[in-house]
Write a protein that holds these residues in place. Structure first.
Motif, PDB file in Angstrom:
ATOM      1  N   ALA A   1       0.822  -1.207   0.000  1.00 25.75           N
ATOM      2  CA  ALA A   1       0.000   0.000   0.000  1.00 25.75           C
ATOM      3  C   ALA A   1       0.857   1.258   0.000  1.00 25.75           C
ATOM      4  O   ALA A   1       0.574   2.219  -0.726  1.00 25.75           O
ATOM      5  CB  ALA A   1      -0.942  -0.001   1.202  1.00 25.75           C
ATOM      6  N   LEU A   2       1.918   1.286   0.789  1.00 22.19           N
ATOM      7  CA  LEU A   2       2.785   2.461   0.836  1.00 22.19           C
ATOM      8  C   LEU A   2       3.449   2.709  -0.509  1.00 22.19           C
ATOM      9  O   LEU A   2       3.581   3.848  -0.944  1.00 22.19           O
ATOM     10  CB  LEU A   2       3.844   2.304   1.934  1.00 22.19           C
ATOM     11  CG  LEU A   2       4.839   3.458   2.034  1.00 22.19           C
ATOM     12  CD1 LEU A   2       4.125   4.772   2.371  1.00 22.19           C
ATOM     13  CD2 LEU A   2       5.910   3.148   3.049  1.00 22.19           C
ATOM     14  N   THR A   3       3.861   1.647  -1.199  1.00 24.33           N
ATOM     15  CA  THR A   3       4.496   1.791  -2.507  1.00 24.33           C
ATOM     16  C   THR A   3       3.575   2.501  -3.486  1.00 24.33           C
ATOM     17  O   THR A   3       3.983   3.438  -4.167  1.00 24.33           O
ATOM     18  CB  THR A   3       4.898   0.414  -3.071  1.00 24.33           C
ATOM     19  OG1 THR A   3       5.766  -0.228  -2.144  1.00 24.33           O
ATOM     20  CG2 THR A   3       5.587   0.549  -4.415  1.00 24.33           C
ATOM     21  N   SER A   4       2.320   2.099  -3.529  1.00 22.93           N
ATOM     22  CA  SER A   4       1.398   2.726  -4.482  1.00 22.93           C
ATOM     23  C   SER A   4       1.130   4.184  -4.116  1.00 22.93           C
ATOM     24  O   SER A   4       1.017   5.034  -4.991  1.00 22.93           O
ATOM     25  CB  SER A   4       0.093   1.938  -4.586  1.00 22.93           C
ATOM     26  OG  SER A   4      -0.578   1.924  -3.346  1.00 22.93           O
ATOM     27  N   HIS A   5       1.062   4.505  -2.814  1.00 23.06           N
ATOM     28  CA  HIS A   5       0.865   5.906  -2.404  1.00 23.06           C
ATOM     29  C   HIS A   5       2.079   6.750  -2.774  1.00 23.06           C
ATOM     30  O   HIS A   5       1.936   7.848  -3.294  1.00 23.06           O
ATOM     31  CB  HIS A   5       0.622   6.003  -0.897  1.00 23.06           C
ATOM     32  CG  HIS A   5      -0.732   5.524  -0.474  1.00 23.06           C
ATOM     33  ND1 HIS A   5      -1.901   5.980  -1.026  1.00 23.06           N
ATOM     34  CD2 HIS A   5      -1.086   4.628   0.466  1.00 23.06           C
ATOM     35  CE1 HIS A   5      -2.924   5.378  -0.451  1.00 23.06           C
ATOM     36  NE2 HIS A   5      -2.454   4.544   0.460  1.00 23.06           N
TER      37      HIS A   5
ATOM     38  N   GLY B   1       5.996  14.283  -2.042  1.00 21.34           N
ATOM     39  CA  GLY B   1       5.888  12.928  -1.514  1.00 21.34           C
ATOM     40  C   GLY B   1       4.625  12.797  -0.700  1.00 21.34           C
ATOM     41  O   GLY B   1       3.845  13.735  -0.559  1.00 21.34           O
ATOM     42  N   VAL B   2       4.425  11.630  -0.144  1.00 20.68           N
ATOM     43  CA  VAL B   2       3.261  11.366   0.697  1.00 20.68           C
ATOM     44  C   VAL B   2       3.682  11.573   2.153  1.00 20.68           C
ATOM     45  O   VAL B   2       4.775  11.185   2.552  1.00 20.68           O
ATOM     46  CB  VAL B   2       2.700   9.941   0.437  1.00 20.68           C
ATOM     47  CG1 VAL B   2       3.711   8.870   0.733  1.00 20.68           C
ATOM     48  CG2 VAL B   2       1.440   9.711   1.199  1.00 20.68           C
ATOM     49  N   VAL B   3       2.833  12.222   2.936  1.00 20.43           N
ATOM     50  CA  VAL B   3       3.153  12.491   4.335  1.00 20.43           C
ATOM     51  C   VAL B   3       3.069  11.193   5.137  1.00 20.43           C
ATOM     52  O   VAL B   3       2.089  10.452   5.045  1.00 20.43           O
ATOM     53  CB  VAL B   3       2.203  13.554   4.934  1.00 20.43           C
ATOM     54  CG1 VAL B   3       2.457  13.733   6.430  1.00 20.43           C
ATOM     55  CG2 VAL B   3       2.356  14.872   4.212  1.00 20.43           C
TER      56      VAL B   3
ATOM     57  N   ALA C   1       7.528  10.868   2.152  1.00 19.38           N
ATOM     58  CA  ALA C   1       8.073   9.617   1.620  1.00 19.38           C
ATOM     59  C   ALA C   1       7.935   9.618   0.106  1.00 19.38           C
ATOM     60  O   ALA C   1       6.883   9.951  -0.431  1.00 19.38           O
ATOM     61  CB  ALA C   1       7.336   8.424   2.210  1.00 19.38           C
ATOM     62  N   ARG C   2       9.020   9.258  -0.548  1.00 19.17           N
ATOM     63  CA  ARG C   2       9.021   9.120  -2.010  1.00 19.17           C
ATOM     64  C   ARG C   2       9.684   7.802  -2.375  1.00 19.17           C
ATOM     65  O   ARG C   2      10.622   7.367  -1.714  1.00 19.17           O
ATOM     66  CB  ARG C   2       9.775  10.266  -2.663  1.00 19.17           C
ATOM     67  CG  ARG C   2       9.073  11.602  -2.537  1.00 19.17           C
ATOM     68  CD  ARG C   2       9.657  12.611  -3.486  1.00 19.17           C
ATOM     69  NE  ARG C   2       9.576  12.156  -4.863  1.00 19.17           N
ATOM     70  CZ  ARG C   2       8.678  12.583  -5.740  1.00 19.17           C
ATOM     71  NH1 ARG C   2       7.772  13.445  -5.390  1.00 19.17           N
ATOM     72  NH2 ARG C   2       8.688  12.157  -6.981  1.00 19.17           N
ATOM     73  N   LEU C   3       9.195   7.230  -3.437  1.00 23.18           N
ATOM     74  CA  LEU C   3       9.783   6.011  -3.966  1.00 23.18           C
ATOM     75  C   LEU C   3      11.160   6.329  -4.546  1.00 23.18           C
ATOM     76  O   LEU C   3      11.328   7.344  -5.237  1.00 23.18           O
ATOM     77  CB  LEU C   3       8.869   5.453  -5.054  1.00 23.18           C
ATOM     78  CG  LEU C   3       8.931   3.972  -5.331  1.00 23.18           C
ATOM     79  CD1 LEU C   3       8.620   3.166  -4.077  1.00 23.18           C
ATOM     80  CD2 LEU C   3       7.952   3.610  -6.434  1.00 23.18           C
ATOM     81  N   VAL C   4      12.136   5.499  -4.274  1.00 23.63           N
ATOM     82  CA  VAL C   4      13.462   5.639  -4.872  1.00 23.63           C
ATOM     83  C   VAL C   4      13.371   5.086  -6.286  1.00 23.63           C
ATOM     84  O   VAL C   4      13.029   3.916  -6.475  1.00 23.63           O
ATOM     85  CB  VAL C   4      14.530   4.878  -4.053  1.00 23.63           C
ATOM     86  CG1 VAL C   4      15.883   4.917  -4.757  1.00 23.63           C
ATOM     87  CG2 VAL C   4      14.621   5.452  -2.645  1.00 23.63           C
ATOM     88  N   THR C   5      13.644   5.928  -7.285  1.00 25.24           N
ATOM     89  CA  THR C   5      13.502   5.498  -8.680  1.00 25.24           C
ATOM     90  C   THR C   5      14.837   5.335  -9.395  1.00 25.24           C
ATOM     91  O   THR C   5      14.899   4.674 -10.431  1.00 25.24           O
ATOM     92  CB  THR C   5      12.627   6.493  -9.473  1.00 25.24           C
ATOM     93  OG1 THR C   5      13.200   7.800  -9.367  1.00 25.24           O
ATOM     94  CG2 THR C   5      11.203   6.507  -8.934  1.00 25.24           C
ATOM     95  N   ASP C   6      15.898   5.918  -8.877  1.00 20.62           N
ATOM     96  CA  ASP C   6      17.212   5.800  -9.507  1.00 20.62           C
ATOM     97  C   ASP C   6      17.730   4.376  -9.336  1.00 20.62           C
ATOM     98  O   ASP C   6      17.858   3.893  -8.206  1.00 20.62           O
ATOM     99  CB  ASP C   6      18.182   6.801  -8.874  1.00 20.62           C
ATOM    100  CG  ASP C   6      19.560   6.692  -9.471  1.00 20.62           C
ATOM    101  OD1 ASP C   6      20.403   5.974  -8.897  1.00 20.62           O
ATOM    102  OD2 ASP C   6      19.790   7.321 -10.526  1.00 20.62           O
ATOM    103  N   PRO C   7      18.024   3.669 -10.445  1.00 20.35           N
ATOM    104  CA  PRO C   7      18.467   2.271 -10.362  1.00 20.35           C
ATOM    105  C   PRO C   7      19.737   2.091  -9.521  1.00 20.35           C
ATOM    106  O   PRO C   7      19.869   1.105  -8.796  1.00 20.35           O
ATOM    107  CB  PRO C   7      18.710   1.860 -11.813  1.00 20.35           C
ATOM    108  CG  PRO C   7      17.937   2.837 -12.633  1.00 20.35           C
ATOM    109  CD  PRO C   7      17.878   4.109 -11.841  1.00 20.35           C
ATOM    110  N   GLY C   8      20.674   3.033  -9.610  1.00 20.80           N
ATOM    111  CA  GLY C   8      21.912   2.939  -8.834  1.00 20.80           C
ATOM    112  C   GLY C   8      21.647   3.054  -7.341  1.00 20.80           C
ATOM    113  O   GLY C   8      22.223   2.308  -6.539  1.00 20.80           O
TER     114      GLY C   8
END
Length: 153
Positions: free
Chosen positions: A66-70, A78-80, A104-111
């Motif tokens: 659930a957190l990933t989709s938010h 980001g999401v609070v 909170a934000r998803l980490v998108t950089d592959p490295g």
């Protein structure tokens, strides 16, 4: 009325507010905490393991969480979320608690994602193919003590 001979009853407890630097230091000294976010407009709490990286809290998650989709669907800062970690002795009730509120934000950089996969091993048997970074906005902490001095690692 029964007499309480437990160590917790031996001395009066004090609550000492910690500054944000000390609170983050203590949070970084443990590996397990609780993330709080909203799901279907209600508060949701999940235990997770974490690392502290450059002042940010990083957790691993999976694609269907659930957190990933938010975090993934948010195009703003980001999401609070709130993040809590503590080390409180169950017998003496002494220790500390830290609460971080931030985005909170998803980490998108592959490295970066690969780096976090090496640094942070999931504690549950489940594929954790995502990482979420929490940027602290508000950091609060309390020390529960009998003398006002930190007694922590």
């Amino acid at each position: 009325m029964a007499h309480d001979d437990s160590p917790a009853a031996a001395a009066p407890h004090r609550r000492v507010e910690l500054d944000s630097a000390e609170a983050l230091r203590l949070l970084g000294s443990v590996s397990l905490g609780r993330i709080v976010f909203t799901r279907h407009a209600l508060p949701t709490v999940r235990p997770v393991n974490h690392i502290l990286d450059g002042g940010d809290i990083v957790i691993r998650t999976h694609e269907t969480a659930a957190l990933t989709s938010h975090a993934q669907g948010n195009s703003g800062p980001g999401v609070v979320v709130a993040y809590e970690a503590d080390a409180i002795d169950p017998e003496t009730h002494l220790g500390w608690s830290v609460v971080v509120t931030g985005y909170a934000r998803l980490v998108t950089d592959p490295g970066e994602l690969a780096r976090y996969e090496r640094m942070l091993r999931p504690w549950v048997e489940q594929s954790m193919d995502r990482a979420v970074r929490i940027r602290p906005d508000l950091v609060t902490g309390v020390l529960l003590t009998t003398d006002g001095r930190p007694d922590t690692a």
